[in-house]
Design a protein around this motif. Structure first.
Motif, PDB file in Angstrom:
ATOM      1  N   VAL A 207       1.451  -0.839  -8.360  1.00 57.33           N
ATOM      2  CA  VAL A 207       1.127  -1.337  -6.950  1.00 57.33           C
ATOM      3  C   VAL A 207       1.997  -2.154  -6.455  1.00 57.33           C
ATOM      4  O   VAL A 207       2.469  -3.234  -7.432  1.00 57.33           O
ATOM      5  CB  VAL A 207      -0.355  -2.043  -6.947  1.00 57.33           C
ATOM      6  N   ILE A 208       2.652  -1.788  -5.294  1.00 62.31           N
ATOM      7  CA  ILE A 208       3.548  -2.579  -4.494  1.00 62.31           C
ATOM      8  C   ILE A 208       2.752  -3.202  -3.420  1.00 62.31           C
ATOM      9  O   ILE A 208       2.466  -2.310  -2.448  1.00 62.31           O
ATOM     10  CB  ILE A 208       4.924  -1.974  -4.250  1.00 62.31           C
ATOM     11  N   LEU A 209       2.715  -4.553  -3.367  1.00 63.43           N
ATOM     12  CA  LEU A 209       2.132  -5.029  -2.374  1.00 63.43           C
ATOM     13  C   LEU A 209       2.825  -5.548  -1.370  1.00 63.43           C
ATOM     14  O   LEU A 209       4.125  -6.141  -1.622  1.00 63.43           O
ATOM     15  CB  LEU A 209       1.095  -6.250  -2.760  1.00 63.43           C
ATOM     16  N   GLU A 239       2.394   2.943  -6.021  1.00 62.14           N
ATOM     17  CA  GLU A 239       1.345   2.882  -4.539  1.00 62.14           C
ATOM     18  C   GLU A 239       1.937   1.786  -3.791  1.00 62.14           C
ATOM     19  O   GLU A 239       1.640   0.432  -4.401  1.00 62.14           O
ATOM     20  CB  GLU A 239       0.088   2.939  -5.194  1.00 62.14           C
ATOM     21  N   VAL A 240       2.072   2.064  -2.635  1.00 62.83           N
ATOM     22  CA  VAL A 240       2.148   1.067  -1.884  1.00 62.83           C
ATOM     23  C   VAL A 240       1.265   0.595  -0.823  1.00 62.83           C
ATOM     24  O   VAL A 240       0.382   1.514  -0.460  1.00 62.83           O
ATOM     25  CB  VAL A 240       3.389   1.254  -0.639  1.00 62.83           C
ATOM     26  N   ILE A 241       0.873  -0.642  -0.966  1.00 66.32           N
ATOM     27  CA  ILE A 241      -0.396  -1.039  -0.044  1.00 66.32           C
ATOM     28  C   ILE A 241       0.073  -2.075   0.956  1.00 66.32           C
ATOM     29  O   ILE A 241       0.566  -3.241   0.292  1.00 66.32           O
ATOM     30  CB  ILE A 241      -1.566  -1.465  -0.959  1.00 66.32           C
ATOM     31  N   TYR A 242      -0.070  -1.827   2.036  1.00 68.32           N
ATOM     32  CA  TYR A 242       0.287  -2.757   3.099  1.00 68.32           C
ATOM     33  C   TYR A 242      -0.663  -3.026   4.212  1.00 68.32           C
ATOM     34  O   TYR A 242      -1.108  -2.466   5.042  1.00 68.32           O
ATOM     35  CB  TYR A 242       1.508  -1.865   4.161  1.00 68.32           C
ATOM     36  N   TYR A 283       2.175  -4.727  -9.088  1.00 73.70           N
ATOM     37  CA  TYR A 283       3.180  -5.004 -10.030  1.00 73.70           C
ATOM     38  C   TYR A 283       4.345  -6.042  -9.728  1.00 73.70           C
ATOM     39  O   TYR A 283       4.778  -6.788 -10.261  1.00 73.70           O
ATOM     40  CB  TYR A 283       3.637  -3.443 -10.038  1.00 73.70           C
ATOM     41  N   PHE A 284       4.691  -5.902  -8.126  1.00 72.33           N
ATOM     42  CA  PHE A 284       5.595  -6.886  -7.576  1.00 72.33           C
ATOM     43  C   PHE A 284       4.986  -6.601  -6.160  1.00 72.33           C
ATOM     44  O   PHE A 284       4.252  -5.989  -5.432  1.00 72.33           O
ATOM     45  CB  PHE A 284       6.941  -6.632  -7.821  1.00 72.33           C
ATOM     46  N   ILE A 285       5.628  -7.568  -5.382  1.00 73.05           N
ATOM     47  CA  ILE A 285       5.263  -8.010  -4.006  1.00 73.05           C
ATOM     48  C   ILE A 285       6.590  -8.002  -3.070  1.00 73.05           C
ATOM     49  O   ILE A 285       7.588  -8.742  -3.692  1.00 73.05           O
ATOM     50  CB  ILE A 285       4.540  -9.285  -3.978  1.00 73.05           C
ATOM     51  N   GLU A 333      17.589  -1.105  -3.533  1.00 70.52           N
ATOM     52  CA  GLU A 333      18.123  -1.556  -4.724  1.00 70.52           C
ATOM     53  C   GLU A 333      17.284  -2.293  -5.786  1.00 70.52           C
ATOM     54  O   GLU A 333      16.992  -2.191  -6.852  1.00 70.52           O
ATOM     55  CB  GLU A 333      19.434  -1.937  -4.642  1.00 70.52           C
ATOM     56  N   GLU A 334      16.638  -3.439  -5.198  1.00 73.21           N
ATOM     57  CA  GLU A 334      16.171  -4.559  -5.966  1.00 73.21           C
ATOM     58  C   GLU A 334      14.934  -4.051  -6.382  1.00 73.21           C
ATOM     59  O   GLU A 334      14.167  -4.290  -7.363  1.00 73.21           O
ATOM     60  CB  GLU A 334      16.019  -5.790  -4.902  1.00 73.21           C
ATOM     61  N   ALA A 335      14.055  -3.310  -5.417  1.00 72.27           N
ATOM     62  CA  ALA A 335      12.786  -2.669  -5.783  1.00 72.27           C
ATOM     63  C   ALA A 335      12.867  -1.595  -6.858  1.00 72.27           C
ATOM     64  O   ALA A 335      11.961  -1.586  -7.950  1.00 72.27           O
ATOM     65  CB  ALA A 335      11.931  -2.066  -4.404  1.00 72.27           C
TER      66      ALA A 335
END
Length: 374
Positions: A207-209, A239-242, A283-285, A333-335
């Motif tokens: 999950v990317i918040l 999975e991106v949650i925004y 997982y990261f933000i 790149e960083e993601a």
């Protein structure tokens, strides 16, 4: 008895002031505590008050549709006048960089009350970025009598501005206190937002918040951010949650570019309990928020910050945060590094949090309780 008035008006302020309220309440024989909310944010503020079980003594209820900074500043100062005249506090505590904090500090100064600035000393030294927060915090700092700095870097900023070192206290940030309180309260806690999040998230996916709302990113900045997220979401293990800010300058590009992508969830802004729960599950933000830069490291979550500068350089120096601005290539790149390079991820997720150990509120109250009052 020491008369203390705590003033806040937005959700972030309420979160960071809640531990201070709770700590003051442990000493009813020493402090006569009153709480004033301006309701610069209404619904989001009320959610936090309910979660932390805080009942304001005064509510200015100032939020209006289409309200501008001129009107809000004037309404806060005039709204504070009768409260200050009636209660006559010894100390007025304000937080951070909001218009509520700056205007309440000005009103307290006019009434001859001493001003205590929580989260003092943060600086970008660019009055336009973030706007208007940078000038709000600098003006509040000039008015304040006691300065509760979250870090040594913040203390040094104040020293360079000729603030008396005897009136500066390094405490850590109360947002960490609030986070620890929230994580404890969330054990066995389910509200409708958390139930909904559980229903839409796919077990096993990373999950990317994402959060974004800064004025300086409106326009091309948000377009770049959304296009970067679209490319990142091509990885179907992600999975991106925004939670999308309600401002039309945010809503339009986000919905146009990211709407309809199966593994991108565009949801309404979340209350504090659900957002804290979601941070812990991520997982990261990726964010442009200041508070998230402070909170996420305590949960072991790397943060990519969509800003070109930050008033929280400690997190960058500690390695928990990276600045990516609104540059499409840099964000992607960083993601991808965090998703594909285990060493890079571990280096950020296990870095020491420079913002404290969850005892900031206790240190602040002790400074007043022990008679060190400026």
């Amino acid at each position: 008895m020491i008369k203390v008035l705590i003033v806040f008006g937005t959700r972030p302020e309420a979160i960071k002031m809640a531990p201070i309220v709770k700590e003051f309440q442990k000493f009813p024989d020493l402090f006569n505590l009153k709480i004033c909310v301006t309701a610069q944010h209404r619904e989001m503020l009320d959610q936090v008050l309910t979660f932390f079980e805080i009942q304001p003594d005064y509510d200015l209820n100032l939020m209006k549709p289409g309200q501008n900074l001129f009107q809000l500043t004037g309404d806060i100062i005039m709204g504070m006048k009768p409260i200050l005249e009636n209660f006559v506090p010894d100390y007025v505590l304000v937080h951070g960089d909001t218009t509520t904090s700056m205007a309440a500090a000005m009103a307290a100064f006019y009434s001859q009350a001493k001003v205590c600035h929580i989260e003092a000393g943060l600086r970008t030294f660019n009055k336009q970025s973030p706007f208007p927060e940078e000038m709000n915090r600098q003006l509040t700092g000039r008015i304040a009598d006691l300065h509760f700095a979250p870090t040594e870097t913040s203390r040094q900023n104040l020293v360079r501005e000729n603030i008396d070192v005897q009136n500066i206290y390094v405490t850590g940030n109360t947002v960490i206190d609030a986070l620890f309180i929230a994580q404890e309260k969330l054990k066995g806690y389910d509200d409708q937002e958390i139930i909904h999040l559980k229903s839409i998230l796919t077990p096993g996916k990373r999950v990317i918040l994402v959060t974004g709302h800064r004025r300086e990113n409106f326009g091309d900045g948000f377009i770049n951010i959304c296009n970067a997220l679209k490319l990142i979401a091509e990885d179907k293990n992600v999975e991106v949650i925004y939670p999308v800010h309600l401002n039309p300058n945010v809503q339009k590009p986000v919905n146009e570019i990211l709407g309809g992508i199966t593994n991108v969830h565009l949801i309404d802004p979340l209350g504090y309990p659900a957002f804290s729960w979601l941070m812990a599950k991520s997982y990261f933000i990726i964010t442009d928020s200041g508070g998230v830069q402070e909170e996420a490291p305590s949960l072991g979550k790397p943060v990519l910050v969509m800003r070109n500068n930050t008033e929280r350089p400690e997190a960058v120096e500690a390695g928990t945060v990276k600045l990516v601005g609104t540059n499409f290539d840099v964000i992607v790149e960083e993601a991808n590094k965090l998703l594909r390079e285990e060493d890079t991820y571990n280096e950020m997720s296990k870095a020491h949090n420079p913002y404290g150990d969850g005892t900031a509120a206790q240190k602040i109250i002790n400074a007043l309780k022990d008679g060190k009052r400026g």
